[in-house]
Design a protein around this motif. Structure first.
Motif, PDB file in Angstrom:
ATOM      1  N   PHE A 138     -56.839  86.316 -30.803  1.00  0.00           N
ATOM      2  CA  PHE A 138     -56.956  85.858 -32.194  1.00  0.00           C
ATOM      3  C   PHE A 138     -57.666  84.514 -32.191  1.00  0.00           C
ATOM      4  N   GLY A 139     -58.820  84.477 -32.884  1.00  0.00           N
ATOM      5  CA  GLY A 139     -59.556  83.211 -32.994  1.00  0.00           C
ATOM      6  C   GLY A 139     -59.212  82.538 -34.310  1.00  0.00           C
ATOM      7  N   GLY A 140     -60.081  82.741 -35.306  1.00  0.00           N
ATOM      8  CA  GLY A 140     -59.794  82.190 -36.627  1.00  0.00           C
ATOM      9  C   GLY A 140     -59.088  83.202 -37.518  1.00  0.00           C
ATOM     10  N   GLY A 141     -58.973  84.440 -37.044  1.00  0.00           N
ATOM     11  CA  GLY A 141     -58.320  85.473 -37.857  1.00  0.00           C
ATOM     12  C   GLY A 141     -59.124  85.851 -39.088  1.00  0.00           C
ATOM     13  N   THR A 142     -60.450  85.722 -39.015  1.00  0.00           N
ATOM     14  CA  THR A 142     -61.280  86.027 -40.188  1.00  0.00           C
ATOM     15  C   THR A 142     -61.875  87.432 -40.131  1.00  0.00           C
ATOM     16  N   GLY A 146     -60.268  94.847 -39.759  1.00  0.00           N
ATOM     17  CA  GLY A 146     -58.992  95.219 -39.142  1.00  0.00           C
ATOM     18  C   GLY A 146     -58.962  94.912 -37.653  1.00  0.00           C
ATOM     19  N   GLY A 147     -59.585  93.790 -37.256  1.00  0.00           N
ATOM     20  CA  GLY A 147     -59.701  93.482 -35.826  1.00  0.00           C
ATOM     21  C   GLY A 147     -58.506  92.786 -35.212  1.00  0.00           C
ATOM     22  N   VAL A 148     -57.622  92.196 -36.034  1.00  0.00           N
ATOM     23  CA  VAL A 148     -56.556  91.372 -35.450  1.00  0.00           C
ATOM     24  C   VAL A 148     -55.139  91.794 -35.847  1.00  0.00           C
ATOM     25  N   PRO A 216     -71.848  81.571 -40.218  1.00  0.00           N
ATOM     26  CA  PRO A 216     -71.401  82.704 -41.045  1.00  0.00           C
ATOM     27  C   PRO A 216     -70.697  82.153 -42.279  1.00  0.00           C
ATOM     28  N   GLN A 217     -70.513  82.975 -43.287  1.00  0.00           N
ATOM     29  CA  GLN A 217     -69.837  82.460 -44.478  1.00  0.00           C
ATOM     30  C   GLN A 217     -68.412  82.019 -44.138  1.00  0.00           C
ATOM     31  N   SER A 218     -67.875  82.562 -43.039  1.00  0.00           N
ATOM     32  CA  SER A 218     -66.537  82.202 -42.579  1.00  0.00           C
ATOM     33  C   SER A 218     -66.549  81.002 -41.637  1.00  0.00           C
ATOM     34  N   HIS A 219     -67.696  80.331 -41.522  1.00  0.00           N
ATOM     35  CA  HIS A 219     -67.924  79.233 -40.577  1.00  0.00           C
ATOM     36  C   HIS A 219     -66.760  78.233 -40.502  1.00  0.00           C
ATOM     37  N   GLU A 221     -63.664  78.613 -40.840  1.00  0.00           N
ATOM     38  CA  GLU A 221     -62.413  79.129 -40.268  1.00  0.00           C
ATOM     39  C   GLU A 221     -62.615  79.833 -38.922  1.00  0.00           C
ATOM     40  N   ALA A 222     -63.745  80.467 -38.745  1.00  0.00           N
ATOM     41  CA  ALA A 222     -63.933  81.315 -37.558  1.00  0.00           C
ATOM     42  C   ALA A 222     -64.166  80.458 -36.313  1.00  0.00           C
ATOM     43  N   THR A 223     -63.949  81.080 -35.145  1.00  0.00           N
ATOM     44  CA  THR A 223     -64.054  80.329 -33.892  1.00  0.00           C
ATOM     45  C   THR A 223     -65.253  80.802 -33.064  1.00  0.00           C
ATOM     46  N   ARG A 231     -70.101  89.597 -32.022  1.00  0.00           N
ATOM     47  CA  ARG A 231     -71.578  89.600 -32.169  1.00  0.00           C
ATOM     48  C   ARG A 231     -71.983  89.190 -33.581  1.00  0.00           C
ATOM     49  N   SER A 232     -71.468  88.059 -33.992  1.00  0.00           N
ATOM     50  CA  SER A 232     -71.658  87.687 -35.390  1.00  0.00           C
ATOM     51  C   SER A 232     -73.072  87.190 -35.672  1.00  0.00           C
ATOM     52  N   ALA A 233     -73.372  87.134 -36.956  1.00  0.00           N
ATOM     53  CA  ALA A 233     -74.649  86.589 -37.420  1.00  0.00           C
ATOM     54  C   ALA A 233     -74.339  85.577 -38.508  1.00  0.00           C
ATOM     55  N   GLY A 234     -75.042  84.458 -38.500  1.00  0.00           N
ATOM     56  CA  GLY A 234     -74.786  83.431 -39.516  1.00  0.00           C
ATOM     57  C   GLY A 234     -75.815  83.494 -40.627  1.00  0.00           C
ATOM     58  N   SER A 281     -67.123  92.762 -27.597  1.00  0.00           N
ATOM     59  CA  SER A 281     -66.053  93.620 -27.056  1.00  0.00           C
ATOM     60  C   SER A 281     -64.747  93.509 -27.856  1.00  0.00           C
ATOM     61  N   GLU A 282     -64.700  92.592 -28.826  1.00  0.00           N
ATOM     62  CA  GLU A 282     -63.610  92.543 -29.805  1.00  0.00           C
ATOM     63  C   GLU A 282     -62.219  92.494 -29.178  1.00  0.00           C
ATOM     64  N   GLY A 283     -62.112  91.747 -28.095  1.00  0.00           N
ATOM     65  CA  GLY A 283     -60.800  91.539 -27.499  1.00  0.00           C
ATOM     66  C   GLY A 283     -60.247  92.740 -26.768  1.00  0.00           C
ATOM     67  N   LEU A 285     -61.631  94.100 -23.897  1.00  0.00           N
ATOM     68  CA  LEU A 285     -61.922  94.105 -22.455  1.00  0.00           C
ATOM     69  C   LEU A 285     -61.408  92.857 -21.754  1.00  0.00           C
ATOM     70  N   GLY A 286     -61.268  91.789 -22.498  1.00  0.00           N
ATOM     71  CA  GLY A 286     -60.828  90.545 -21.881  1.00  0.00           C
ATOM     72  C   GLY A 286     -60.773  89.467 -22.939  1.00  0.00           C
ATOM     73  N   VAL A 287     -60.305  88.303 -22.521  1.00  0.00           N
ATOM     74  CA  VAL A 287     -60.229  87.159 -23.434  1.00  0.00           C
ATOM     75  C   VAL A 287     -61.338  86.189 -23.055  1.00  0.00           C
ATOM     76  N   LEU A 555     -54.998  95.371 -23.960  1.00  0.00           N
ATOM     77  CA  LEU A 555     -55.827  94.468 -24.775  1.00  0.00           C
ATOM     78  C   LEU A 555     -56.274  95.115 -26.080  1.00  0.00           C
ATOM     79  N   ASN A 556     -55.839  94.529 -27.157  1.00  0.00           N
ATOM     80  CA  ASN A 556     -56.210  94.921 -28.530  1.00  0.00           C
ATOM     81  C   ASN A 556     -56.294  96.437 -28.737  1.00  0.00           C
ATOM     82  N   PRO A 557     -55.204  97.155 -28.454  1.00  0.00           N
ATOM     83  CA  PRO A 557     -55.247  98.615 -28.603  1.00  0.00           C
ATOM     84  C   PRO A 557     -55.563  99.019 -30.042  1.00  0.00           C
TER      85      PRO A 557
HETATM   86  C1  LIG Z   1     -65.121  85.268 -46.067  1.00  0.00           C
HETATM   87  C2  LIG Z   1     -65.684  85.822 -44.806  1.00  0.00           C
HETATM   88  C3  LIG Z   1     -67.031  85.688 -44.548  1.00  0.00           C
HETATM   89  C4  LIG Z   1     -67.573  86.214 -43.377  1.00  0.00           C
HETATM   90  N1  LIG Z   1     -68.896  86.030 -43.128  1.00  0.00           N
HETATM   91  C5  LIG Z   1     -69.431  86.487 -41.981  1.00  0.00           C
HETATM   92  C6  LIG Z   1     -70.806  86.268 -41.696  1.00  0.00           C
HETATM   93  O1  LIG Z   1     -71.530  85.637 -42.466  1.00  0.00           O
HETATM   94  N2  LIG Z   1     -71.285  86.744 -40.513  1.00  0.00           N
HETATM   95  C7  LIG Z   1     -70.480  87.392 -39.635  1.00  0.00           C
HETATM   96  O2  LIG Z   1     -70.964  87.784 -38.581  1.00  0.00           O
HETATM   97  N3  LIG Z   1     -69.180  87.623 -39.888  1.00  0.00           N
HETATM   98  C8  LIG Z   1     -68.635  87.169 -41.027  1.00  0.00           C
HETATM   99  N4  LIG Z   1     -67.300  87.386 -41.285  1.00  0.00           N
HETATM  100  C9  LIG Z   1     -66.471  88.100 -40.296  1.00  0.00           C
HETATM  101  C10 LIG Z   1     -65.795  87.170 -39.267  1.00  0.00           C
HETATM  102  O3  LIG Z   1     -65.737  85.859 -39.767  1.00  0.00           O
HETATM  103  C11 LIG Z   1     -66.553  87.194 -37.956  1.00  0.00           C
HETATM  104  O4  LIG Z   1     -66.368  88.452 -37.363  1.00  0.00           O
HETATM  105  C12 LIG Z   1     -66.118  86.105 -36.969  1.00  0.00           C
HETATM  106  O5  LIG Z   1     -67.014  86.092 -35.886  1.00  0.00           O
HETATM  107  C13 LIG Z   1     -64.716  86.278 -36.458  1.00  0.00           C
HETATM  108  O6  LIG Z   1     -64.331  85.083 -35.803  1.00  0.00           O
HETATM  109  P1  LIG Z   1     -62.794  84.707 -35.645  1.00  0.00           P
HETATM  110  O7  LIG Z   1     -62.708  83.536 -34.765  1.00  0.00           O
HETATM  111  O8  LIG Z   1     -62.164  84.560 -36.968  1.00  0.00           O
HETATM  112  O9  LIG Z   1     -62.252  85.981 -34.915  1.00  0.00           O
HETATM  113  P2  LIG Z   1     -60.942  86.820 -35.225  1.00  0.00           P
HETATM  114  O10 LIG Z   1     -60.989  87.347 -36.600  1.00  0.00           O
HETATM  115  O11 LIG Z   1     -59.768  86.052 -34.835  1.00  0.00           O
HETATM  116  O12 LIG Z   1     -61.152  88.025 -34.205  1.00  0.00           O
HETATM  117  C14 LIG Z   1     -62.174  88.966 -34.380  1.00  0.00           C
HETATM  118  C15 LIG Z   1     -62.177  89.935 -33.195  1.00  0.00           C
HETATM  119  O13 LIG Z   1     -62.537  89.248 -32.013  1.00  0.00           O
HETATM  120  C16 LIG Z   1     -61.464  89.224 -31.069  1.00  0.00           C
HETATM  121  N5  LIG Z   1     -61.445  87.875 -30.518  1.00  0.00           N
HETATM  122  C17 LIG Z   1     -61.379  86.701 -31.184  1.00  0.00           C
HETATM  123  N6  LIG Z   1     -61.460  85.688 -30.320  1.00  0.00           N
HETATM  124  C18 LIG Z   1     -61.586  86.226 -29.085  1.00  0.00           C
HETATM  125  C19 LIG Z   1     -61.734  85.700 -27.789  1.00  0.00           C
HETATM  126  N7  LIG Z   1     -61.785  84.386 -27.559  1.00  0.00           N
HETATM  127  N8  LIG Z   1     -61.834  86.569 -26.743  1.00  0.00           N
HETATM  128  C20 LIG Z   1     -61.818  87.904 -26.948  1.00  0.00           C
HETATM  129  N9  LIG Z   1     -61.676  88.455 -28.152  1.00  0.00           N
HETATM  130  C21 LIG Z   1     -61.572  87.626 -29.216  1.00  0.00           C
HETATM  131  C22 LIG Z   1     -60.228  89.603 -31.858  1.00  0.00           C
HETATM  132  O14 LIG Z   1     -59.282  90.265 -31.046  1.00  0.00           O
HETATM  133  C23 LIG Z   1     -60.811  90.532 -32.919  1.00  0.00           C
HETATM  134  O15 LIG Z   1     -60.999  91.811 -32.412  1.00  0.00           O
HETATM  135  C24 LIG Z   1     -66.738  86.881 -42.460  1.00  0.00           C
HETATM  136  C25 LIG Z   1     -65.374  86.991 -42.719  1.00  0.00           C
HETATM  137  C26 LIG Z   1     -64.857  86.473 -43.887  1.00  0.00           C
HETATM  138  C27 LIG Z   1     -63.385  86.577 -44.138  1.00  0.00           C
END
Ligand SMILES: Cc1cc2nc3c(=O)[nH]c(=O)nc-3n(C[C@H](O)[C@H](O)[C@H](O)COP(=O)(O)OP(=O)(O)OC[C@H]3O[C@@H](n4cnc5c(N)ncnc54)[C@H](O)[C@@H]3O)c2cc1C
Length: 588
Positions: A138-142, A146-148, A216-219, A221-223, A231-234, A281-283, A285-287, A555-557
């Motif tokens: 769990f990073g920012g939980g954004t 349904g990833g977290v 990203p728009q979640s900048h 809060e996200a980590t 594999r996010s895009a900003g 890999s969305e958590g 395969l590893g952390v 890991l993240n079943p």
């Molecule tokens: C309002 C809003 C706007 C958004 N805008 C964008 C956008 O512009 N672009 C975009 O790409 N996405 C966007 N997102 C989606 C989300 O923010 C991205 O997917 C972001 O990269 C997730 O980061 P997080 O730290 O919150 O990860 P989390 O939500 O905590 O986790 C996401 C996934 O990654 C896994 N994970 C997290 N951290 C690790 C780690 N260190 N090691 C292994 N696995 C890990 C988790 O298990 C989960 O499967 C948005 C979401 C919201 C709510």
């Protein structure tokens, strides 16, 4: 100029986005529009239940395991109390928030563990594998797919959920991994720990005259680890590149040991790029505990522009011409093109100035314009001006009409505030959700039409009306992404309503040849569709890698990797299942 991107906010409330005191309520004018367009009722008030009323199962983690975890990370960093479990009971998608707001805590973990180092992550994974405890990174939980979530108690045709195969589920919150490991201005590289949030990354890089350029728009809060894991895009990734384009290396703790991938050279031919297996890999395969990324000079010059086009089709054609003329490196850093519906809604909600622009377009004979917002960044005023001038000439030749740059500046000022609006809408029983895809230029228009129609048809049942709008959020030489927002009043069963729209949209995306996700990732929501995109052999390959790195499957079943054929949850539409079966036959 860079204040907003370096501005931290408090961690999100459990039932919504960010700091509620930062909410800017929708204007009266905005409400009038919502009432007119979807029949929303502002007098209907439906606040989240108090946190004490969220239904939680008793924690299944027994005391010896809790004590062992506390020995590893320290007793202050293992939390089995209500606030921590509720705060980690999902991400920020509409269904995740709806569940929590209505008191359904079924996706809550049994405890939250907050490690302080990669070594502690390794030890926690070892313990969890030994005790058959599932682990949700769990990073920012954004996550909006349904990833977290920890997994519902029972699902799947055999009646045994991913959760049920484990004795318990912990969430591994990476917020304490916030070291800036190295900044190398000479090579323009930074190595950062996974738990840094977007603004903290910028705060660390700005003193070096550098930026990640990833917003990203979640900048707020996200980590960093979340970016790499999904594999996010900003918003500026057309210019700075997606995370998978800028990541050079990563350290990943798996239940079988640590993977140290890449990072030692700008490019390599030492076999397949294994780094790509963990990016996205969305958590499962590893952390990811740290990663090395390319960083860019902190921009000192910024230019904005906005353009009207007579139609969305004309505007997408203009963007294609632009990227093919100037090359990817010559493109604006932010490139955001709204279709006719999004242009109308956004300008109407923007107040008097927005409505003046719509009247101006109408006077010019454009009844339903398409709005393009562009931002260029750099450190050399001449170079930025040149890129803008070249783009201006091309867009003008393609039928665009220039608007004041203030239109783009107004977008930039509110670039991170959209998520607050959804909370307000949910307070009044209005469903608001987004989804995204991408495709090649030759297919963009038909994909746009197919998905728009699918979402609208699924929403507009029982006399309900909907706003369905879309924008191109990222532009590539070969094509572009499409990002949809849809709004309607909630049905009697809002989760069933959401599922029917999501299924219709995913079916249309797959059917019309788009990718099931351009940047939101797969999570649980897109899992059933992955096989349609990578084929059963591709799914088998992913599963084989997982079996190698995570033999106990802790890991993240239930995320990313579809269940084996025959046991897939019944959520993929027939058309998609048929395609998967056909692909399997072809492979055989
Ligand atoms: C309002 C809003 C706007 C958004 N805008 C964008 C956008 O512009 N672009 C975009 O790409 N996405 C966007 N997102 C989606 C989300 O923010 C991205 O997917 C972001 O990269 C997730 O980061 P997080 O730290 O919150 O990860 P989390 O939500 O905590 O986790 C996401 C996934 O990654 C896994 N994970 C997290 N951290 C690790 C780690 N260190 N090691 C292994 N696995 C890990 C988790 O298990 C989960 O499967 C948005 C979401 C919201 C709510």
């Amino acid at each position: 100029m860079n204040e907003l991107i370096a501005q931290s906010i408090r961690r999100s409330v459990w039932h919504g986005w960010g700091d509620p005191s930062a909410r800017r309520p929708l204007s009266d004018q905005g409400w009038e529009e919502l009432v007119r367009q979807v029949g929303a009722d502002r007098t209907v008030v439906n606040p989240p239940v108090p946190i004490e009323e969220v239904q939680l199962q008793p924690s299944r983690l027994d005391s010896p395991v809790l004590a062992a975890l506390a020995d590893v990370v320290g007793p202050d960093h293992v939390h089995a109390d209500r606030p921590w479990r509720v705060e980690h009971a999902g991400g920020k998608s509409y269904p995740d928030l709806h569940r929590l707001r209505t008191g359904d805590g079924s996706q809550a973990p049994d405890a939250v563990v907050v490690p302080g180092s990669a070594a502690q992550v390794a030890e926690v994974l070892r313990l969890c594998a030994e005790h058959r405890v599932a682990v949700v990174p769990f990073g920012g939980g954004t996550s909006v797919v349904g990833g977290v979530g920890a997994g519902a108690e029972v699902s799947g045709p055999d009646g045994v959920s991913a959760r049920g195969r484990h004795r318990a589920v912990i969430t591994l919150d990476l917020r304490r991994l916030t070291r800036v490991v190295a900044v190398d201005p000479t090579s323009r590289l930074a190595t950062l720990e996974a738990g840094l949030r977007g603004p903290e990354i910028e705060q660390a890089l700005h003193p070096h005259g550098l930026t990640l350029g990833h917003y990203p728009q979640s900048h707020q809060e996200a980590t960093f680890g979340g970016y790499v894991a999904t594999r996010s895009a900003g918003q500026a990734s057309t210019g700075y590149g997606r995370v998978d384009e800028i990541v050079l290396g990563a350290r990943v703790v798996t239940p079988r040991g640590e993977l140290v991938l890449g990072g030692r050279a700008p490019a390599s031919a030492a076999g397949p790029r294994l780094l790509d297996l963990v990016v996205g890999s969305e958590g499962t395969l590893g952390v990811i505990t740290e990663a090395t990324v390319r960083v860019a000079p902190l921009p000192t010059v910024k230019r904005h522009a906005a353009w009207f086009f007579p139609t969305f089709d004309a505007a997408t054609e203009a963007l294609r011409t632009l990227v093919h003329s100037v090359g990817h490196g010559g493109m604006p850093d932010v490139c955001r093109l709204s279709d006719e519906d999004e242009t109308r809604v956004n300008l109407t909600l923007a107040g008097a100035a927005g409505r003046r622009l719509l009247r101006y377009a109408a006077l010019r004979g454009t009844a339903a314009p398409s709005l393009l917002v562009l931002v260029w960044e750099g450190t050399d005023g001449g170079e930025v001006r040149h890129r803008r001038a070249v783009a201006g000439r091309i867009l003008s030749r393609c039928g665009g009409r220039r608007l004041p740059g203030e239109v783009a500046r107004a977008w930039e000022r509110t670039r991170f505030s959209g998520p607050y609006l959804r909370d307000e809408l949910m307070d009044h029983r209005v469903l608001a959700e987004t989804l995204e895809t991408a495709t090649t230029w030759d297919n963009l228009r038909s994909l746009h039409a197919a998905v728009t129609t699918a979402i609208r048809s699924a929403l507009e049942v029982e006399g309900r009306r909907a706003i369905v709008m879309c924008h191109v959020s990222h532009v590539y030489a070969a094509g572009a992404s499409l990002y949809y927002t849809f709004i309607s009043t909630e049905a009697a069963d809002p989760l069933a309503q959401w599922r029917s729209v999501k299924t219709a949209a995913c079916d249309a995306i797959v059917g019309a040849g788009g990718t099931i996700t351009h940047h939101h990732a797969v999570g649980t929501d897109h899992r059933a569709y992955l096989a349609a995109e990578i084929g059963p052999l591709g799914v088998g390959l992913l599963q084989a890698v997982k079996d190698q790195l995570d033999p106990a499957g802790i890991l993240n079943p239930g995320k990313l990797i579809p269940d084996p054929p025959g046991s897939a949850p019944d959520s993929a539409p027939d058309r998609v299942r048929d395609r998967v079966r056909d692909a399997a036959r072809a492979e055989a």
